[in-house]
Design a protein around this motif. Structure first.
Motif, PDB file in Angstrom:
ATOM      1  N   TYR A   4       0.865  -1.183   0.000  1.00  0.00           N
ATOM      2  CA  TYR A   4       0.000   0.000   0.000  1.00  0.00           C
ATOM      3  C   TYR A   4       0.897   1.227   0.000  1.00  0.00           C
ATOM      4  O   TYR A   4       2.056   1.157   0.441  1.00  0.00           O
ATOM      5  N   PRO A   5       0.408   2.365  -0.496  1.00  0.00           N
ATOM      6  CA  PRO A   5       1.252   3.558  -0.596  1.00  0.00           C
ATOM      7  C   PRO A   5       1.689   4.079   0.772  1.00  0.00           C
ATOM      8  O   PRO A   5       0.927   4.080   1.728  1.00  0.00           O
ATOM      9  N   LYS A   6       2.960   4.512   0.841  1.00  0.00           N
ATOM     10  CA  LYS A   6       3.509   5.137   2.043  1.00  0.00           C
ATOM     11  C   LYS A   6       4.383   6.291   1.597  1.00  0.00           C
ATOM     12  O   LYS A   6       4.919   6.287   0.503  1.00  0.00           O
ATOM     13  N   GLY A   7       4.544   7.244   2.448  1.00  0.00           N
ATOM     14  CA  GLY A   7       5.418   8.365   2.111  1.00  0.00           C
ATOM     15  C   GLY A   7       5.087   9.581   2.938  1.00  0.00           C
ATOM     16  O   GLY A   7       4.030   9.656   3.575  1.00  0.00           O
ATOM     17  N   GLU A   8       5.993  10.531   2.924  1.00  0.00           N
ATOM     18  CA  GLU A   8       5.804  11.738   3.725  1.00  0.00           C
ATOM     19  C   GLU A   8       4.627  12.571   3.249  1.00  0.00           C
ATOM     20  O   GLU A   8       4.054  13.331   4.018  1.00  0.00           O
ATOM     21  N   ASP A   9       4.253  12.429   1.964  1.00  0.00           N
ATOM     22  CA  ASP A   9       3.127  13.198   1.432  1.00  0.00           C
ATOM     23  C   ASP A   9       1.781  12.508   1.661  1.00  0.00           C
ATOM     24  O   ASP A   9       0.735  13.047   1.326  1.00  0.00           O
TER      25      ASP A   9
END
Length: 121
Positions: A24-29
């Motif tokens: 699944y998507p992860k990231g600071e944004d």
């Protein structure tokens, strides 16, 4: 069998993640809560909630580091992007582990032992 102790069933569809991708998507944004309830996965690395990388379990028999097998998310987290959300103010939520917690499952392929670890926010 006492059906009062059974959780509602969910069908899990497996899809192999391509190299370089994540389940699944992860990231600071991406807000940390955006995928809560949708983080159940097999393999890869555990997505620790409290940053407990040092607490990776060892096998109680051989003492070797165990393999991460799966994480089970609080499937019914009441958030708009979650297709399985259940109103958190109702008594209908059955798949909520603490405060949007996660159960991590580990396995020793040598000794055939399992350990689960629980974390929540």
């Amino acid at each position: 069998m006492d059906k009062a102790n059974l959780l509602p069933e969910f069908r899990v569809s497996l899809e192999r993640v391509k190299e370089g991708e994540e389940a699944y998507p992860k990231g600071e944004d991406i807000p940390h809560y955006e995928y809560q309830g949708q983080r159940t996965k097999l393999g890869g690395s555990p997505d620790w909630i409290q940053g407990n990388e040092e607490e990776w379990p060892g096998c109680p028999h051989c003492k070797n580091k165990m393999r991460f097998v799966a994480q089970i998310d609080s499937v019914e987290h009441d958030w708009n992007s979650n297709p399985h959300r259940v109103d958190s103010l109702s008594e209908d939520q059955k798949w909520m582990f603490g405060d949007v917690g996660m159960i991590f499952v580990f396995f020793c392929f040598e000794c055939l032992e399992t350990i689960s670890v629980f974390e929540c926010g």
